[in-house]
Motif scaffolding. Structure first.
Motif, PDB file in Angstrom:
ATOM      1  N   ILE A   1      -2.555   2.231  -0.962  1.00 57.22           N
ATOM      2  CA  ILE A   1      -1.152   2.099  -0.554  1.00 57.22           C
ATOM      3  C   ILE A   1      -1.043   0.953   0.446  1.00 57.22           C
ATOM      4  CG2 ILE A   1       0.779   3.235   0.620  1.00 57.22           C
ATOM      5  CD1 ILE A   1      -0.370   5.910  -0.418  1.00 57.22           C
TER       6      ILE A   1
ATOM      7  N   ARG B   1       3.977   3.414  -3.321  1.00 50.43           N
ATOM      8  CA  ARG B   1       2.998   2.326  -3.488  1.00 50.43           C
ATOM      9  C   ARG B   1       2.922   1.463  -2.231  1.00 50.43           C
ATOM     10  NH1 ARG B   1       1.440   4.800  -7.487  1.00 50.43           N
ATOM     11  NH2 ARG B   1       2.104   4.455  -9.594  1.00 50.43           N
ATOM     12  N   SER B   2       4.056   1.372  -1.524  1.00 41.84           N
ATOM     13  CA  SER B   2       4.086   0.623  -0.261  1.00 41.84           C
ATOM     14  C   SER B   2       5.005   1.361   0.697  1.00 41.84           C
ATOM     15  CB  SER B   2       4.569  -0.808  -0.490  1.00 41.84           C
ATOM     16  OG  SER B   2       5.925  -0.822  -0.846  1.00 41.84           O
TER      17      SER B   2
END
Length: 198
Positions: free
Chosen positions: A75, A49-50
């Motif tokens: 993202i 997600r990151s």
């Protein structure tokens, strides 16, 4: 660092730099496309997600298109910004990819700077390298920014270095401050070399 290790690193970096400088535009384009596919698959596999990534220079496998596409997919991508004290600040990538010249003539993102600890919350770090060996030891380009970053992180997420296929070596010279990586991404494959980066 002993003189012998420093000399070995310098010699290997020079050889690798020369090899990269001899690559054709077509070879670089093919490598960039392959790395993008490998990174896309890695991000999906790890449900990222990151993450952090970096903006490649002309003689590196291209990461720029991957960054833009990752941002467009939602993202959160942090990009490094060099500081004079040897640490990295971070900026959030945008799909416009606005950049300016950084400390060493490298393209770095513009926008709000986040401090060195901003990277502590990512799911994955993707970092540059000159070479990586079979044990996961990474040879950087000699400034130590990423070794300092990795060495200071608690609970470090997976760390993958991006290199050309010929830069996955049996062994690279190493010193105490050098930090290993979890794996390596090349234009044709992704190798997991160790369960965690530290």
């Amino acid at each position: 660092m002993s003189d012998a290790i420093a000399d070995a690193k310098r010699a290997l970096r020079a050889e690798l730099r020369e090899r990269r400088n001899l690559l054709s535009e077509a070879a670089l384009e093919t490598a960039g496309s392959g790395v993008r596919e490998q990174l896309d698959a890695l991000v999906e596999q790890l449900d990222v997600r990151s993450m952090s990534c970096y903006l490649s220079i002309q003689t590196e496998p291209d990461t720029r298109e991957f960054v833009v596409e990752a941002v467009r997919r939602g993202i959160r991508v942090l990009l490094p910004v060099t500081r004079a004290d040897g640490l990295l600040d971070w900026a959030v990538a945008t799909d416009e990819g606005e950049v300016a010249e950084g400390l060493f003539g490298l393209s770095e993102p513009t926008g709000e700077l986040l401090g060195p600890i901003a990277v502590n919350d990512v799911d994955l770090l993707v970092i540059p390298a000159a070479a990586v060996d079979a044990s996961g030891m990474r040879l950087g380009w000699g400034r130590g920014y990423f070794d300092k970053t990795l060495g200071s992180m608690e609970g470090c997420p997976p760390v993958y270095a991006v290199v050309f296929d010929t830069e996955v070596l049996d062994e690279v010279p190493q010193d105490l401050h050098d930090q290993p990586v979890t794996g390596v991404v090349t234009p044709t494959r992704t190798l997991t070399l160790a369960p965690t980066a530290r």
